[in-house]
Design a protein around this motif. Structure first.
Motif, PDB file in Angstrom:
ATOM      1  N   GLN A 140     -32.827  64.933  40.989  1.00  0.00           N
ATOM      2  CA  GLN A 140     -33.496  64.280  39.808  1.00  0.00           C
ATOM      3  C   GLN A 140     -34.192  64.976  38.777  1.00  0.00           C
ATOM      4  O   GLN A 140     -34.784  64.459  37.880  1.00  0.00           O
ATOM      5  CB  GLN A 140     -34.775  63.665  40.603  1.00  0.00           C
ATOM      6  N   ALA A 141     -33.597  66.071  38.486  1.00  0.00           N
ATOM      7  CA  ALA A 141     -33.938  67.122  37.333  1.00  0.00           C
ATOM      8  C   ALA A 141     -32.680  68.119  37.132  1.00  0.00           C
ATOM      9  O   ALA A 141     -32.199  68.379  38.179  1.00  0.00           O
ATOM     10  CB  ALA A 141     -35.299  67.866  37.741  1.00  0.00           C
ATOM     11  N   GLY A 166     -36.891  67.284  41.583  1.00  0.00           N
ATOM     12  CA  GLY A 166     -37.660  66.431  40.670  1.00  0.00           C
ATOM     13  C   GLY A 166     -38.496  67.363  39.488  1.00  0.00           C
ATOM     14  O   GLY A 166     -38.505  68.509  39.724  1.00  0.00           O
ATOM     15  N   LEU A 167     -38.929  66.673  38.662  1.00  0.00           N
ATOM     16  CA  LEU A 167     -39.752  67.213  37.417  1.00  0.00           C
ATOM     17  C   LEU A 167     -40.991  67.948  38.130  1.00  0.00           C
ATOM     18  O   LEU A 167     -41.359  69.031  37.711  1.00  0.00           O
ATOM     19  CB  LEU A 167     -40.248  66.230  36.417  1.00  0.00           C
ATOM     20  N   ALA A 168     -41.766  67.499  39.197  1.00  0.00           N
ATOM     21  CA  ALA A 168     -42.994  68.077  39.618  1.00  0.00           C
ATOM     22  C   ALA A 168     -42.463  69.450  40.325  1.00  0.00           C
ATOM     23  O   ALA A 168     -43.161  70.494  40.220  1.00  0.00           O
ATOM     24  CB  ALA A 168     -43.568  67.146  40.682  1.00  0.00           C
ATOM     25  N   ALA A 169     -41.316  69.444  40.808  1.00  0.00           N
ATOM     26  CA  ALA A 169     -40.874  70.748  41.371  1.00  0.00           C
ATOM     27  C   ALA A 169     -40.523  71.723  40.589  1.00  0.00           C
ATOM     28  O   ALA A 169     -41.031  73.067  40.715  1.00  0.00           O
ATOM     29  CB  ALA A 169     -39.595  70.411  42.456  1.00  0.00           C
ATOM     30  N   ILE A 170     -39.815  71.296  39.083  1.00  0.00           N
ATOM     31  CA  ILE A 170     -39.774  72.243  38.229  1.00  0.00           C
ATOM     32  C   ILE A 170     -40.947  72.717  37.591  1.00  0.00           C
ATOM     33  O   ILE A 170     -41.151  73.891  37.209  1.00  0.00           O
ATOM     34  CB  ILE A 170     -38.844  71.352  37.070  1.00  0.00           C
ATOM     35  N   VAL A 171     -41.990  71.928  37.501  1.00  0.00           N
ATOM     36  CA  VAL A 171     -43.295  72.150  36.899  1.00  0.00           C
ATOM     37  C   VAL A 171     -43.865  73.311  37.924  1.00  0.00           C
ATOM     38  O   VAL A 171     -44.443  74.396  37.588  1.00  0.00           O
ATOM     39  CB  VAL A 171     -44.298  71.171  36.811  1.00  0.00           C
TER      40      VAL A 171
END
Length: 433
Positions: A140-141, A166-171
């Protein structure tokens, strides 16, 4: 206009882009799903400067005002349209901003996207990268494109690597904060690893002469979060006739001393594999804490007696020997190769062929030009197309005395962490923690 393939890297000036003037990045997409583009400003360790330096739809301008999201459209569309547009002024960014990472994210798998294009503009369009649905997996990212500094020069990398969680994991990956209760963030888990003994302590016990080197190496390792990495280390030494002065002055032995702390940190056996080459390659065996001192003058009768044939350059042959050695060994962990040359490189085609094939393997090559000239293809390998991943780096020195030990470790480890992350995402590296 230049087309950037996946994995390609290039200095911006090679694309007719002036890094002292503002640059615009336009993201054009055709997609039946909602999606977002964010920009992360990172330090030299690959971490978010702070949460205010994540530029996205809800925070469209960085604190310094030099990174701006000037257009954003997340809704689905049946036709091609501008998804996001960023304006960046690289020359006015603070010195601690080492790179900008542009990230694509959605609440559903990205392989539903029909197409996505990234255009880099400066008065006119200078470069473009293109992706289709097949380029995106179930993640998802995706970390799409990176602008980064190297030796004071801004460069671009078309990374295009999916990211689980997803985005939260990238953050979180970039060191940012995620609100508690975020289910996406909960998916990103870290497997605990067994803490290794301090490198300084190991050296103090077994090789006290190298304690100061160990302290300086540790700083660079910790900065890049490599202190717990398990890897193998190899050293390849040019022993052609033009290198005689470097051997006589003890410069080559000093190279052995300086790379050994990395081997001790990475390798469970606390040793590195060593080759020398002229026309022919010769495997010199392992260098460890018990035999490093005087290795150059003692191994196989000393450097003057090594069985290398005529003392002329043949880089491609030793590269093949190193590659085959580790293929037979199993390739179960990443391998870091420090390759010393004083130039006179002539088999550009053979070297290109070997390095292109070796890019499929978990081997990173750090080339160092030492006191010579005529490095040929070695200086250009970093930007060579046709590889599944950029698997090497190059820097040159007139003399080891020209650079501090701290700066040497910084140069030696500059691109290795980036390769390691990308190689893991591509499945090239599967071990090493």
């Amino acid at each position: 206009m230049n087309h950037l393939t996946v994995g390609q890297r290039a200095p911006l000036n090679n694309l007719a882009i002036d890094d002292t003037a503002p640059i615009t990045l336009k993201f054009t997409r055709q997609s039946p799903i909602e999606m977002d583009i964010s920009c992360f400003a990172l330090d030299a360790a690959g971490k978010l400067i702070n949460d205010d330096y994540m530029v996205f739809y809800n925070q469209p301008t960085s604190p310094c005002g030099q990174i701006k999201l000037t257009h954003c459209e997340s809704k689905p569309t049946a036709n091609k349209g501008i998804q996001a547009e960023f304006e960046v002024n690289l020359s006015k960014l603070a010195a601690n901003i080492d790179s900008l990472f542009f990230v694509l994210s959605a609440d559903t798998p990205l392989n539903q996207i029909q197409s996505l294009e990234i255009g880099i503009w400066q008065q006119s369009q200078k470069a473009q990268a293109e992706y289709q649905a097949a380029d995106f997996a179930q993640q998802q990212a995706s970390m799409l494109m990176q602008l980064y500094r190297k030796s004071g020069v801004w460069r671009v990398s078309n990374v295009a690597q999916g990211f689980n969680g997803g985005l939260a994991a990238i953050v979180q990956h970039f060191g940012g904060d995620v609100e508690e209760g975020n289910s996406t963030a909960a998916e990103a888990t870290v497997t605990p690893v067994q803490t290794k003994l301090s490198l300084e302590k190991v050296m103090l016990d077994k090789a006290p002469k190298l304690v100061n080197l160990a302290k300086k190496a540790t700083i660079s390792l910790e900065k890049r979060q490599l202190q717990q990495l398990t890897a193998k280390v190899a050293l390849v030494l040019d022993a052609s006739g033009s290198m005689n002065r470097q051997y006589k002055k003890g410069r080559v032995q000093e190279v052995v001393n300086r790379i050994l702390p990395l081997a001790v940190s990475f390798d469970d056996d606390q040793a590195l594999d060593c080759w020398a080459f002229a026309r022919d390659p010769q495997y010199l065996g392992e260098i460890g804490l018990s035999n490093y001192d005087g290795f150059i003058d003692n191994a196989h009768g000393g450097w003057r007696k090594w069985a290398l044939g005529p003392r002329i350059n043949n880089e491609a042959e030793v590269m093949k020997a190193v590659t085959e050695f580790y293929q037979k060994d199993g390739l179960d962990v990443p391998i870091y190769v420090l390759f010393i040359s004083d130039g006179g490189v002539n088999d550009n085609r053979g070297i290109t062929r070997v390095m292109t094939e070796a890019a499929k393997l978990p081997i990173f090559w750090q080339f160092v030009g030492l006191g010579g000239r005529g490095y040929g293809i070695l200086k250009k390998l970093d930007d060579m197309a046709g590889r599944v991943i950029d698997n090497c780096d190059f820097f040159e020195l007139d003399d080891l005395d020209d650079i501090s030990e701290e700066a040497l470790y910084e140069n030696m480890l500059e691109e290795f962490p980036m390769w390691l992350k990308e190689a893991k995402q591509l499945g090239i590296v599967t071990g090493g923690n």
